[in-house]
Design a protein around this motif. Structure first.
Motif, mmCIF file in Angstrom:
data_model
loop_
_atom_site.group_PDB
_atom_site.id
_atom_site.type_symbol
_atom_site.label_atom_id
_atom_site.label_comp_id
_atom_site.label_asym_id
_atom_site.label_seq_id
_atom_site.Cartn_x
_atom_site.Cartn_y
_atom_site.Cartn_z
ATOM 1 N N UNK A 24 0.848 -1.257 -0.162
ATOM 2 C CA UNK A 24 0.017 0.029 -0.025
ATOM 3 C C UNK A 24 0.715 1.249 -0.020
ATOM 4 N N UNK A 25 1.795 1.229 0.786
ATOM 5 C CA UNK A 25 2.999 2.304 0.692
ATOM 6 C C UNK A 25 3.328 2.606 -0.631
ATOM 7 N N UNK A 26 3.845 1.528 -1.343
ATOM 8 C CA UNK A 26 4.415 1.901 -2.717
ATOM 9 C C UNK A 26 3.424 2.288 -3.695
ATOM 10 N N UNK A 27 2.033 1.583 -3.613
ATOM 11 C CA UNK A 27 1.107 2.291 -4.404
ATOM 12 C C UNK A 27 1.000 3.790 -3.996
ATOM 13 N N UNK A 28 0.955 4.130 -2.838
ATOM 14 C CA UNK A 28 0.578 5.434 -2.277
ATOM 15 C C UNK A 28 1.698 6.466 -2.947
ATOM 16 N N UNK A 36 -3.431 13.918 0.906
ATOM 17 C CA UNK A 36 -4.711 13.409 0.444
ATOM 18 C C UNK A 36 -5.119 12.224 1.359
ATOM 19 N N UNK A 37 -5.951 11.297 0.914
ATOM 20 C CA UNK A 37 -6.319 9.901 1.454
ATOM 21 C C UNK A 37 -6.153 8.919 0.647
ATOM 22 N N UNK A 38 -5.806 7.706 1.228
ATOM 23 C CA UNK A 38 -5.865 6.655 0.467
ATOM 24 C C UNK A 38 -7.084 5.567 1.073
ATOM 25 N N UNK A 39 -7.669 5.111 0.361
ATOM 26 C CA UNK A 39 -8.736 4.062 0.672
ATOM 27 C C UNK A 39 -8.358 2.635 0.194
ATOM 28 N N UNK A 40 -8.161 1.663 1.430
ATOM 29 C CA UNK A 40 -7.825 0.391 1.194
ATOM 30 C C UNK A 40 -9.188 -0.453 1.135
ATOM 31 N N UNK A 41 -9.631 -1.093 0.249
ATOM 32 C CA UNK A 41 -10.853 -1.940 0.127
ATOM 33 C C UNK A 41 -10.793 -3.199 -0.226
ATOM 34 N N UNK A 42 -11.340 -4.177 0.510
ATOM 35 C CA UNK A 42 -11.214 -5.671 0.204
ATOM 36 C C UNK A 42 -12.642 -6.032 -0.197
ATOM 37 N N UNK A 43 -12.946 -6.454 -1.463
ATOM 38 C CA UNK A 43 -14.010 -6.974 -1.716
ATOM 39 C C UNK A 43 -14.449 -8.392 -1.713
ATOM 40 N N UNK A 105 3.515 10.057 1.634
ATOM 41 C CA UNK A 105 3.392 8.577 2.449
ATOM 42 C C UNK A 105 2.069 8.469 3.216
ATOM 43 N N UNK A 106 2.098 7.362 3.571
ATOM 44 C CA UNK A 106 1.039 6.892 4.583
ATOM 45 C C UNK A 106 1.146 7.469 5.837
#
Length: 134
Positions: A24-28, A36-43, A105-106
């Motif tokens: 998630x850090x790498x994607x951010x 901004x914000x980072x939303x992490x979602x598990x479907x 960064x997160x």
């Protein structure tokens, strides 16, 4: 600016915690969002996402123990797939997180990590990450 990414996880056991902080850090960082914000979602309905300690490997075991006490597998459950306890744990923990992005960064505490929680594995799962901001 907004970006959406996805990555897969293969869980190893019926109950498994996978530390996904690095992904998630790498994607951010790659998103180019500074603030901004980072939303992490598990479907998934039998997997969840949480922020918890990432230093002591006993924490996931202890949390799983507590969740098993709250929602043990019960013969009284009627769901045909036999995984009602997993659905309950997922409802308690939740399918998403919203995290602050600052300086690209997160914003996480010293001991915090992002954990993917499997309650009905082993399985191949997906995680979606959307980064929104400047």
């Amino acid at each position: 600016m907004t970006t959406l990414s996805e990555f897969g996880i293969r869980t190893n056991g019926e109950t498994d915690w996978v530390n996904i902080t690095g992904q998630v850090q790498k994607i951010t960082a790659a998103s180019g969002v500074s603030e901004g914000i980072c939303v992490v979602f598990v479907p998934h309905t039998t997997a969840a996402i949480t922020v918890n300690e990432n230093a002591d490997p006993d924490v996931p075991r202890d949390v799983n123990f507590a969740l098993n006490c709250i929602s043990p597998d019960r013969r009284e459950f009627r769901h045909g797939e036999g995984n009602s306890a997993a659905h309950t744990k997922t409802s308690l923990v939740g399918p998403s997180l919203t995290l602050i992005v600052t300086g690209g960064k997160l914003l996480l505490g010293t001991w915090q990590g992002i954990w993917f929680n499997e309650y009905d594995g082993p399985r191949t799962r997906k995680v979606h990450v959307r980064v929104i901001g400047e």
